[in-house]
Scaffold this motif. Structure first.
Motif, PDB file in Angstrom:
ATOM      1  N   ALA A 110       1.020  -1.147   0.179  1.00 51.81           N
ATOM      2  CA  ALA A 110      -0.086   0.077  -0.031  1.00 51.81           C
ATOM      3  C   ALA A 110       0.905   1.232   0.123  1.00 51.81           C
ATOM      4  O   ALA A 110       0.761   2.268  -0.705  1.00 51.81           O
ATOM      5  CB  ALA A 110      -0.900  -0.054   1.421  1.00 51.81           C
ATOM      6  N   ALA A 111       2.086   1.183   0.659  1.00 44.20           N
ATOM      7  CA  ALA A 111       2.836   2.455   0.651  1.00 44.20           C
ATOM      8  C   ALA A 111       3.533   2.555  -0.665  1.00 44.20           C
ATOM      9  O   ALA A 111       3.542   3.749  -1.153  1.00 44.20           O
ATOM     10  CB  ALA A 111       3.910   2.055   1.750  1.00 44.20           C
ATOM     11  N   LEU A 112       3.649   1.677  -1.383  1.00 50.32           N
ATOM     12  CA  LEU A 112       4.264   1.848  -2.870  1.00 50.32           C
ATOM     13  C   LEU A 112       3.132   2.378  -3.682  1.00 50.32           C
ATOM     14  O   LEU A 112       3.398   3.529  -4.684  1.00 50.32           O
ATOM     15  CB  LEU A 112       4.643   0.370  -3.571  1.00 50.32           C
ATOM     16  N   GLN A 113       1.979   1.857  -3.463  1.00 47.76           N
ATOM     17  CA  GLN A 113       0.766   2.490  -4.343  1.00 47.76           C
ATOM     18  C   GLN A 113       0.574   4.122  -3.961  1.00 47.76           C
ATOM     19  O   GLN A 113       0.318   4.661  -4.722  1.00 47.76           O
ATOM     20  CB  GLN A 113      -0.561   1.651  -3.931  1.00 47.76           C
ATOM     21  N   THR A 114       0.958   4.450  -2.789  1.00 54.79           N
ATOM     22  CA  THR A 114       0.572   5.709  -2.214  1.00 54.79           C
ATOM     23  C   THR A 114       1.792   6.646  -2.823  1.00 54.79           C
ATOM     24  O   THR A 114       1.529   7.681  -3.329  1.00 54.79           O
ATOM     25  CB  THR A 114       0.512   5.752  -0.734  1.00 54.79           C
ATOM     26  N   ALA A 115       2.799   6.129  -2.695  1.00 57.40           N
ATOM     27  CA  ALA A 115       3.976   6.565  -3.249  1.00 57.40           C
ATOM     28  C   ALA A 115       4.094   7.011  -4.958  1.00 57.40           C
ATOM     29  O   ALA A 115       4.247   7.771  -5.504  1.00 57.40           O
ATOM     30  CB  ALA A 115       5.329   5.846  -2.778  1.00 57.40           C
ATOM     31  N   SER A 116       3.473   6.076  -5.313  1.00 59.74           N
ATOM     32  CA  SER A 116       3.483   6.274  -6.963  1.00 59.74           C
ATOM     33  C   SER A 116       2.427   7.119  -7.391  1.00 59.74           C
ATOM     34  O   SER A 116       2.567   7.947  -8.259  1.00 59.74           O
ATOM     35  CB  SER A 116       2.922   4.779  -7.521  1.00 59.74           C
ATOM     36  N   LYS A 117       1.368   7.554  -6.534  1.00 58.35           N
ATOM     37  CA  LYS A 117       0.571   8.710  -6.559  1.00 58.35           C
ATOM     38  C   LYS A 117       1.136  10.034  -6.409  1.00 58.35           C
ATOM     39  O   LYS A 117       0.996  10.938  -7.195  1.00 58.35           O
ATOM     40  CB  LYS A 117      -0.580   8.330  -5.835  1.00 58.35           C
ATOM     41  N   GLY A 118       2.018  10.006  -5.427  1.00 57.96           N
ATOM     42  CA  GLY A 118       2.909  11.237  -5.129  1.00 57.96           C
ATOM     43  C   GLY A 118       3.915  11.632  -6.100  1.00 57.96           C
ATOM     44  O   GLY A 118       4.254  12.703  -6.639  1.00 57.96           O
ATOM     45  N   LEU A 119       4.421  10.278  -6.846  1.00 63.79           N
ATOM     46  CA  LEU A 119       5.329  10.448  -7.969  1.00 63.79           C
ATOM     47  C   LEU A 119       4.726  10.975  -9.193  1.00 63.79           C
ATOM     48  O   LEU A 119       5.266  11.980 -10.033  1.00 63.79           O
ATOM     49  CB  LEU A 119       5.905   9.116  -8.362  1.00 63.79           C
ATOM     50  N   LEU A 120       3.389  10.712  -9.253  1.00 65.23           N
ATOM     51  CA  LEU A 120       2.676  11.155 -10.457  1.00 65.23           C
ATOM     52  C   LEU A 120       2.205  12.473 -10.460  1.00 65.23           C
ATOM     53  O   LEU A 120       2.593  13.216 -11.369  1.00 65.23           O
ATOM     54  CB  LEU A 120       1.355  10.349 -10.702  1.00 65.23           C
ATOM     55  N   ALA A 121       1.928  13.232  -9.112  1.00 67.03           N
ATOM     56  CA  ALA A 121       1.889  14.321  -8.899  1.00 67.03           C
ATOM     57  C   ALA A 121       2.916  15.160  -9.025  1.00 67.03           C
ATOM     58  O   ALA A 121       2.972  16.250  -9.815  1.00 67.03           O
ATOM     59  CB  ALA A 121       1.119  14.621  -7.407  1.00 67.03           C
TER      60      ALA A 121
END
Length: 156
Positions: A110-121
Motif C-alpha cells: 500500500a505504501a508503494l501505491q501511495t508513493a506512486s500517486k505522489g510521484l505522478l503528482a
C-alpha cells in the motif's frame, strides 16, 4: 499509404504478436508469472525515471510524465491477489515470509501505491526537486518490501 491498409497491417502485427505476449505465462505457475510480469513493468517504468533524476540519461519532461503515468497505472493494479495460497512454491523470488506476515506485506505494498500517486503528482508539476523527492520516497517503498520479502535468487 492508405489508412485502411495501415490499419490492416497493424491488426495483423497485433494478432501475430499475441502468442509472444502470452509466452511468459507459465501454465503451472500462473500466479508466479503474473507477479514477475507485474514487477517487470514496475521496474521498466521506474528505472528510467531514476536514471533521469541521477543524470544517467538526459532529462525529458514528457518522458518523465509518461513513465510516471504508466508507473502509477501499473501500481494501481492489485498484485496482492497473485500471492494466493500455494503460490509460494515454484519459480519465485517471493520469500515465505510474505505468507507468514501478510498484513505487513500488504501495508508495504500500500505504501508503494501511495508513493506512486505522489510521484505522478510530482511529475505532473514538472518540479525537478519534487520529482527527485518522490523518486526517493518511491524507491524507499520498493526497498522496504524487497528487504523483507524478496530473495536475491529464485527459490524453488
Amino acid at each position: 499509404m492508405s489508412k485502411k491498409l495501415l490499419a490492416t497491417g497493424l491488426a495483423v502485427l497485433t494478432l501475430g504478436s499475441a502468442p509472444m505476449a502470452l509466452s511468459h505465462l507459465v501454465k503451472d505457475e500462473a500466479m508466479q508469472s503474473y507477479r514477475q510480469s507485474y514487477f517487470t513493468l514496475i521496474a521498466m517504468n521506474f528505472g528510467p525515471m531514476t536514471a533521469m533524476v541521477k543524470g544517467d540519461m538526459p532529462w525529458d519532461d514528457a518522458k518523465m510524465l509518461a513513465l510516471a503515468e504508466d508507473f502509477a497505472a501499473v501500481a494501481s493494479v492489485d498484485v496482492a491477489r497473485a500471492f494466493g495460497p500455494g503460490s509460494d512454491k515454484g519459480t519465485t523470488r517471493a520469500k515465505p515470509e510474505i505468507w507468514e506476515n501478510t498484513e505487513d506485506f500488504l501495508e508495504k505494498y500500500a505504501a508503494l501505491q501511495t508513493a506512486s500517486k505522489g510521484l505522478l503528482a510530482a511529475a505532473q508539476s514538472g518540479d525537478r526537486a519534487a520529482i527527485g523527492g518522490a523518486i526517493k520516497e518511491t524507491g524507499g517503498a520498493c526497498k522496504a518490501c524487497h528487504d523483507e520479502y524478496k530473495a536475491k535468487d529464485y527459490l524453488y
